[in-house]
Write a protein that holds these residues in place. Structure first.
Motif, PDB file in Angstrom:
ATOM      1  N   VAL A   1       0.839  -1.206   0.000  1.00  0.00           N
ATOM      2  CA  VAL A   1       0.000   0.000   0.000  1.00  0.00           C
ATOM      3  C   VAL A   1       0.873   1.255   0.000  1.00  0.00           C
ATOM      4  N   LEU A   2       1.944   1.201   0.794  1.00  0.00           N
ATOM      5  CA  LEU A   2       2.873   2.323   0.854  1.00  0.00           C
ATOM      6  C   LEU A   2       3.424   2.633  -0.544  1.00  0.00           C
ATOM      7  N   TRP A   3       3.828   1.591  -1.223  1.00  0.00           N
ATOM      8  CA  TRP A   3       4.370   1.724  -2.576  1.00  0.00           C
ATOM      9  C   TRP A   3       3.343   2.336  -3.529  1.00  0.00           C
ATOM     10  N   ILE A   4       2.106   1.801  -3.478  1.00  0.00           N
ATOM     11  CA  ILE A   4       1.053   2.306  -4.359  1.00  0.00           C
ATOM     12  C   ILE A   4       0.784   3.778  -4.061  1.00  0.00           C
ATOM     13  N   SER A   5       0.755   4.137  -2.773  1.00  0.00           N
ATOM     14  CA  SER A   5       0.463   5.531  -2.406  1.00  0.00           C
ATOM     15  C   SER A   5       1.573   6.467  -2.902  1.00  0.00           C
ATOM     16  N   MET A   6       2.799   5.949  -2.858  1.00  0.00           N
ATOM     17  CA  MET A   6       3.927   6.749  -3.344  1.00  0.00           C
ATOM     18  C   MET A   6       3.835   6.939  -4.859  1.00  0.00           C
ATOM     19  N   LEU A   7       3.504   5.839  -5.538  1.00  0.00           N
ATOM     20  CA  LEU A   7       3.311   5.902  -6.993  1.00  0.00           C
ATOM     21  C   LEU A   7       2.274   6.953  -7.327  1.00  0.00           C
ATOM     22  N   TRP A   8       1.204   6.874  -6.593  1.00  0.00           N
ATOM     23  CA  TRP A   8       0.058   7.764  -6.811  1.00  0.00           C
ATOM     24  C   TRP A   8       0.452   9.215  -6.656  1.00  0.00           C
ATOM     25  N   ILE A   9       1.085   9.530  -5.556  1.00  0.00           N
ATOM     26  CA  ILE A   9       1.392  10.930  -5.273  1.00  0.00           C
ATOM     27  C   ILE A   9       2.501  11.452  -6.180  1.00  0.00           C
ATOM     28  N   SER A  10       3.355  10.495  -6.674  1.00  0.00           N
ATOM     29  CA  SER A  10       4.445  10.926  -7.555  1.00  0.00           C
ATOM     30  C   SER A  10       3.985  11.077  -8.995  1.00  0.00           C
ATOM     31  N   GLY A  11       2.690  10.902  -9.202  1.00  0.00           N
ATOM     32  CA  GLY A  11       2.145  11.193 -10.525  1.00  0.00           C
ATOM     33  C   GLY A  11       1.967   9.983 -11.414  1.00  0.00           C
ATOM     34  N   LEU A  12       1.502   8.913 -10.871  1.00  0.00           N
ATOM     35  CA  LEU A  12       1.198   7.720 -11.655  1.00  0.00           C
ATOM     36  C   LEU A  12       0.162   8.090 -12.712  1.00  0.00           C
ATOM     37  N   PRO A  13       0.516   7.913 -14.014  1.00  0.00           N
ATOM     38  CA  PRO A  13      -0.448   8.292 -15.056  1.00  0.00           C
ATOM     39  C   PRO A  13      -1.740   7.485 -14.921  1.00  0.00           C
ATOM     40  N   PRO A  14      -2.887   8.161 -15.102  1.00  0.00           N
ATOM     41  CA  PRO A  14      -4.188   7.518 -14.899  1.00  0.00           C
ATOM     42  C   PRO A  14      -4.361   6.229 -15.676  1.00  0.00           C
ATOM     43  N   LYS A  15      -3.739   6.092 -16.887  1.00  0.00           N
ATOM     44  CA  LYS A  15      -3.967   4.890 -17.674  1.00  0.00           C
ATOM     45  C   LYS A  15      -3.440   3.638 -16.954  1.00  0.00           C
ATOM     46  N   TYR A  16      -2.401   3.865 -16.121  1.00  0.00           N
ATOM     47  CA  TYR A  16      -1.860   2.702 -15.397  1.00  0.00           C
ATOM     48  C   TYR A  16      -2.714   2.319 -14.186  1.00  0.00           C
ATOM     49  N   ILE A  17      -3.507   3.296 -13.727  1.00  0.00           N
ATOM     50  CA  ILE A  17      -4.347   3.004 -12.552  1.00  0.00           C
ATOM     51  C   ILE A  17      -5.303   1.861 -12.855  1.00  0.00           C
ATOM     52  N   ALA A  18      -5.933   1.949 -14.051  1.00  0.00           N
ATOM     53  CA  ALA A  18      -6.850   0.875 -14.462  1.00  0.00           C
ATOM     54  C   ALA A  18      -6.103  -0.444 -14.522  1.00  0.00           C
ATOM     55  N   LEU A  19      -4.876  -0.384 -15.067  1.00  0.00           N
ATOM     56  CA  LEU A  19      -4.041  -1.583 -15.154  1.00  0.00           C
ATOM     57  C   LEU A  19      -3.819  -2.179 -13.761  1.00  0.00           C
ATOM     58  N   PHE A  20      -3.530  -1.283 -12.812  1.00  0.00           N
ATOM     59  CA  PHE A  20      -3.269  -1.725 -11.450  1.00  0.00           C
ATOM     60  C   PHE A  20      -4.472  -2.435 -10.843  1.00  0.00           C
ATOM     61  N   ILE A  21      -5.633  -1.856 -11.074  1.00  0.00           N
ATOM     62  CA  ILE A  21      -6.854  -2.437 -10.479  1.00  0.00           C
ATOM     63  C   ILE A  21      -7.062  -3.845 -11.026  1.00  0.00           C
ATOM     64  N   VAL A  22      -6.956  -3.958 -12.373  1.00  0.00           N
ATOM     65  CA  VAL A  22      -7.144  -5.274 -12.995  1.00  0.00           C
ATOM     66  C   VAL A  22      -6.099  -6.250 -12.478  1.00  0.00           C
ATOM     67  N   LEU A  23      -4.836  -5.784 -12.445  1.00  0.00           N
ATOM     68  CA  LEU A  23      -3.743  -6.627 -11.977  1.00  0.00           C
ATOM     69  C   LEU A  23      -3.977  -7.077 -10.528  1.00  0.00           C
ATOM     70  N   GLY A  24      -4.430  -6.120  -9.727  1.00  0.00           N
ATOM     71  CA  GLY A  24      -4.680  -6.414  -8.305  1.00  0.00           C
ATOM     72  C   GLY A  24      -5.696  -7.513  -8.141  1.00  0.00           C
ATOM     73  N   ILE A  25      -6.823  -7.418  -8.865  1.00  0.00           N
ATOM     74  CA  ILE A  25      -7.890  -8.416  -8.735  1.00  0.00           C
ATOM     75  C   ILE A  25      -7.397  -9.780  -9.186  1.00  0.00           C
TER      76      ILE A  25
END
Lengths: 384, 689
Positions: free
Chosen positions: A184-208
């Motif tokens: 979670v720490l890693w994801i939050s860091m990614l997020w705040i450091s400007g993770l491009p939105p297109k990868y967010i969807a990727l992350f959700i799918v990957l997570g599930i």
């Protein structure tokens, strides 16, 4: 760039001078330190009530008092230490973390199949607790250095490699909850450091997908906890849902103002299990009621808020990420623990920061606060 | 990094999204907390109370049962159990092992034996298992560490004292004293006293609401223990206590309610007479079995009663059981043995068995015939050994001739009422019961026989304080049509007159009939309870004899018209008829069927009536005993003494005993002899005092 360089005695003297310059302490976040102190002392008080009547837990309150006293010293010591120095040490600390986790894993395999504790001779420590703090520094270091790089899959992949380089060993212990915290720490860091939105969807799918694939590999007791949470067996009184059920009874019977300190029947008559660690929130809710519990939650939220505030005011990106990471760490652990107590998420082993009994977890918490204070001490004054 | 100011290291929207998410989570927690603590708080408070508040039932003491002279028949004896409270054992394993080893030597249970697994734990029973001490304590520890675990039950008092002395060296070990029902007279009185067992499943709910604890508290299964259970049992005490998670009591929450001990019972039984009666019964049966060199009978009943008060002095139903063997728990093998015994030892034959009463039933016919004017008592009827009547099922039927024989095939010659009773002349009774040609133009008839039988106690339960009383059977045409599906025949009346055919009676009813005649028509309520006292010995219910009815005063006899339809009128029995019936019974002993058996006892002035009742039940059929003209027979005898002022009425019955006079009468005689001997002893003792 940094004042301290090994072998530069002049620099180190300069460093010490700057360190103890009185006007710097103006920036020390007294609100954060004060609230953390109050919460830790409240923790001692709550532990005293929780362990009353139990022979094997007698003396825990006094030990926690020692931990807290030591912890406050640690906060100040860490605050004094320039966090940039830790940034330089990031690589060394990362190697230390991975090595100690591997040692623990091999040791565990050799002895009784599972080990989280390292016997230092004087006391036991849980390296994974320390690793959380190390990862805050390591990831802050990575993301601040790569701030200007292109935020592509390579950028994500490197940070993922750093993260899972330690998480894998923690997962093997097995310690699912700490693994999740670091992830979670890693994801939050990614997020705040400007993770491009297109990868967010990727992350959700990957997570599930990953969750579904990994579930069969979980230890059976972990699977059971999740199943018990999703499909509770109404007939099991002493089964796996017993602890959670007793926690709910404890919380619910608190009412507006609670049964009073030392008078919670669920706590004092020991119906509530692991009431000094995982379920101390329930113990508190029973004895201090809605009003008391909301007050304590507010203090915890205030601490988290102060961390985020320090992040906003930090001197540089590295410091900001450290304070932000600590804020996320505290927020996540606090909400998971309270969520378990309130039976809105499955049982995990995460304790309530500051309040739950335990030297290792308190050590990591005070180190975290110390880091934030270190950032605060060196922040850009808003009032110049 | 496009929209960050120099001071802002993060994109604002990303930062505030995190802040917002954290905020939302905590707001959700507050709402959840409010819902748990404030909205649903009460239900959790209730659950917390349910956790910590336990109702503890303090066992009460069951009442004591004594005989009429205070001789104890049932009491509570302490039984010693070795118990270990797992939580109080030393924490040091070595010390625990030392205790186990020391205890093991004393109570002969190995320190460690058996394997703990799901199955063995499921079938585990305290006091009845094959485990070693370690295993028993382990099971107890996992259930409730503060609850004492029974390691060995019922140890002798000496061992209990030794362990009691070692208690201070052996923390956790203790001696538990449990009351166990003890019956000093055992099988001598078990048919009266009964026995205890666990609370039956059917009553569990009801008794639970009354504060009884299934599994611990006992319930009476037979005899007085069953019938008077409510009085004997008392009321358990109740404490509401706070317990911790281990079940340890912390404090009383409400004021404890002390247990109320059960009431004590003083029976009307005289255990000495009971002993004499049982001995008489057993030795008579054994005598005949030895004499005939085969087991002819092994089942009998004898009851002695004070006819003026209804007090049962002795009641023997043979065979019976040993109730002490069921004191702690009911052993399955013993219970099965009792249940499968063809003589049914668990069945109280005195009140629950229904048999054809035979000639003892003739007294009902006799009184009826006199009272209804069917026969002049002085009129002599001829007994040629048999009569032939026309058996008809309907009035207009031609019918078939059927012979009715006297037990004496040579006949008794000319017989009047007194001789008829004294000799138990069957032909005389056939004639007055069913009518015969011109001698007795109109017999008493089955409807009116029934009336007089009922007036003497037949055909209904007496209300004695014992469970399982049977009603017997007074047949009539309506009953036969419903139950047999056949019309009443003329022959049914003749055979019913002498207590055969469909007529059935319990031994107690036979005794009631004798007692009613002895008591000049007053039918006393038979009872075995003399006094009820509380635990301090104060009399709660003193003895007062109860009269069910006086047939000379209370109109108990329905009047029938010529078509045997009740007219609605009721009448009484004329006292002179009872007087004549008594004379007939005197004559039966002085110069009649029972004279031989009472030779030498003339001073006791015994009056009696024999009965030899032919029967053909399933047991007799199975044994191929039912040969035409030679059916097996039960031996009956009923009597009272002295006939001018009766103090005791006695009946005796031997199943398949043969002749009433030779088999049953001697039993009654020995009881009457014993009664007067005991009376003399008591009188002498009182004079000395």
């Amino acid at each position: 760039m940094y004042l301290y360089e090994p072998g530069n005695d002049e620099g180190s003297v300069e460093f010490l001078k700057i360190m103890f310059r009185l006007e710097n302490w103006r920036h020390f976040d007294y609100w954060l330190f004060g609230t953390a102190t109050i919460l830790s002392i409240f923790g001692i008080i709550m532990i005293r009530s929780a362990v009353a009547g139990s022979i094997e837990l007698a003396g825990y309150a006094n030990r926690q008092t020692m931990f807290v006293v030591a912890g406050l010293v640690v906060v100040l010591a860490t605050a004094v230490l320039d966090y940039h120095f830790l940034g330089n040490m990031a690589r060394a600390m990362y190697i230390f973390a991975v090595v100690s986790l591997i040692v623990i894993y091999i040791y565990g395999q050799a002895s009784f199949g599972s080990a989280r504790w390292l016997d230092t001779g004087v006391f036991f420590i849980q390296p994974s607790e320390l690793v959380k703090i190390i990862m805050v520094i390591v990831l802050s270091d990575y993301f601040s250095r790569s701030q200007l790089e292109k935020h592509d899959l390579m950028w994500i992949g490197k940070s993922a490699a750093l993260t899972f380089g330690v998480v894998i060993w923690i997962l093997l212990q097995p310690n699912l909850s700490t693994s999740i915290v670091i992830t979670v720490l890693w994801i939050s860091m990614l997020w705040i450091s400007g993770l491009p939105p297109k990868y967010i969807a990727l992350f959700i799918v990957l997570g599930i997908v990953l969750g579904l694939i990994l579930f069969p590999f979980l230890e059976s007791y972990q699977q059971l906890r999740i199943i018990n949470f999703l499909f509770p067996d109404p007939n099991s009184r002493h089964g796996n849902s017993y602890n959670v059920e007793q926690a709910l009874i404890s919380i619910g019977s608190g009412g507006w103002f609670g049964m009073g300190y030392g008078h919670g029947t669920q706590v004092q008559l020991r119906f509530l299990k692991v009431r000094h660690t995982d379920f101390i929130f329930s113990a508190m809710a029973e004895e201090f009621g809605f009003v008391g519990t909301v007050l304590v939650i507010s203090l915890l939220v205030f601490v988290i808020y102060r961390c985020f505030r320090v992040a906003r005011e930090a001197q540089d990106q590295f410091g900001a990420l450290i304070a932000y990471g600590v804020g996320v760490l505290l927020a996540f652990q606090t909400s998971v623990n309270i969520g378990v107590n309130l039976n809105v998420i499955p049982v995990t082993g995460l304790v309530l920061p500051f309040i739950s009994y335990g030297g290792s977890s308190l050590l990591s918490t005070v180190l975290a606060i110390g880091l934030v204070e270190s950032v605060a001490l060196r922040r850009k004054p808003l009032d110049f | 990094m496009n929209n960050t100011s120099p001071l802002e290291h993060f994109e604002n929207w990303r930062f505030f999204a995190v802040l917002g998410a954290v905020g939302l989570v905590f707001i959700f927690f507050m709402i959840r907390l409010f819902s748990l603590q404030i909205i649903n708080g009460q239900s959790f408070v209730d659950q917390a109370d349910e956790n910590r508040i336990k109702n503890v039932s303090e066992p009460t003491q069951r009442g004591i049962i004594t005989d009429r002279n205070g001789f104890v028949l049932a009491r509570n004896e302490p039984s010693y159990n070795v118990v270990i409270t797992p939580a109080y054992l030393p924490t040091d394993d070595g010390a625990v092992q030392e205790i186990y080893r020391g205890l093991s030597k004393l109570i002969d249970i190995p320190v460690s034996k058996g394997e703990i697994n799901d199955e063995s734990v499921k079938s585990f029973k305290y006091c009845d298992n094959d485990f070693g001490i370690t295993q028993i304590v382990y099971i107890g520890d996992t259930n409730a560490p503060y609850t004492p675990v029974q390691v060995k039950c019922n140890i002798d008092e000496k061992t209990a004292k030794i362990i009691e002395a070692k208690k201070s060296d052996w923390p956790g070990v203790d001696i538990e004293i449990q009351p166990v029902r003890e019956y000093p007279t055992g099988s001598l009185t078990s048919e009266i006293i009964g026995f205890l067992g666990p609370i039956p499943a059917a009553l569990e709910e009801t008794l639970k609401t009354q504060g009884f604890v299934p599994g611990r508290d006992k319930y009476g299964y037979a005899g007085v223990e069953n019938y008077m259970n409510d009085l004997l049992t008392g009321k358990n005490g109740q404490r509401t206590v706070e317990v911790d998670v281990a079940g340890k009591e912390i404090r009383n929450i409400t004021k404890p309610i002390d247990p109320v001990p059960g009431k004590n019972l003083k029976l009307t039984i005289d255990v000495r007479l009971q002993n004499a009666a049982k001995t008489a019964m057993v030795s008579e049966i054994n005598f005949w079995n030895t004499y005939l060199n085969k087991i002819r009978s092994s089942n009998g009943v004898t009851i002695a009663m004070n006819p003026k008060t209804g007090e049962i002095l002795a009641l023997v139903s043979y065979p019976t059981y040993e109730n002490n063997r069921m004191a702690r728990f009911i052993p399955a093998y013993y219970y099965n043995q009792l249940s499968n015994d063809p003589n049914r030892p668990l069945f109280n034959h005195a009140i629950s068995a229904e048999h054809p009463p035979g000639s003892v039933f003739k007294m009902a016919t006799a009184i009826g015939a006199l009272n209804e004017g069917v026969i002049d008592p002085n009129k002599e009827l001829e007994d040629k050994g048999k009569i032939t009547i026309v058996q008809k099922f309907t009035e207009n039927e031609t019918g078939t001739p059927r012979d009715f024989v006297c037990y004496d095939r040579n006949g008794h010659g000319m017989v009047n009422f007194l001789r008829g009773v004294a000799l138990s002349c069957d032909v005389y009774f056939y004639k007055i019961g069913g009518g015969y040609q011109n001698e007795v133009p109109q017999g008493l008839g089955i409807w009116r026989i029934g009336e007089y039988a009922r007036a003497l106690g037949y055909g209904s339960i007496s209300g004695i304080e014992l469970p399982g009383e049977a009603e017997g059977l007074i047949p009539d045409p309506t009953w036969k049509r419903i139950n047999i599906g056949e019309n009443w025949s003329t022959g049914d009346t003749y055979i019913g007159t002498i207590g055969q055919g469909y007529v059935l009676a319990t031994p107690l009813q036979v005794l009631e009939s004798a007692a009613t005649i002895a008591n000049d028509g007053k039918l006393m309520q038979p009872t075995i309870i003399r006094e009820v006292t509380d635990s301090a010995g104060n009399v709660v219910t003193p003895f007062t004899p109860k009269m069910r009815w006086d047939i000379t005063v209370d109109p108990k006899i329905r009047v029938f018209d010529e078509n045997n339809i009740p007219t609605g009128e009721m009448k009484t029995v004329a006292p002179w008829t009872i007087k004549l019936a008594k004379e007939g019974m005197e004559q039966a002993v002085i110069n009649g069927t029972a004279t031989k058996e009472f030779a030498g006892d003339e001073a006791l002035k015994v009056a009696g009536k024999t009965g030899t009742a032919e029967y053909c039940d399933n047991i007799a059929q199975a044994a191929n005993l039912c040969q035409p003209e030679n059916w097996p027979s039960h031996a009956w005898f009923m009597s009272y003494a002295p006939y001018d002022d009766p103090e005791i009425a006695v009946m005796a019955f031997v199943y398949n005993g043969g002749e009433g006079a030779s088999v049953a009468a001697p039993i009654a005689r020995r009881i009457i002899d014993a009664y007067f001997e005991l009376k003399a002893i008591d009188t002498a003792a009182n004079v000395e005092r």
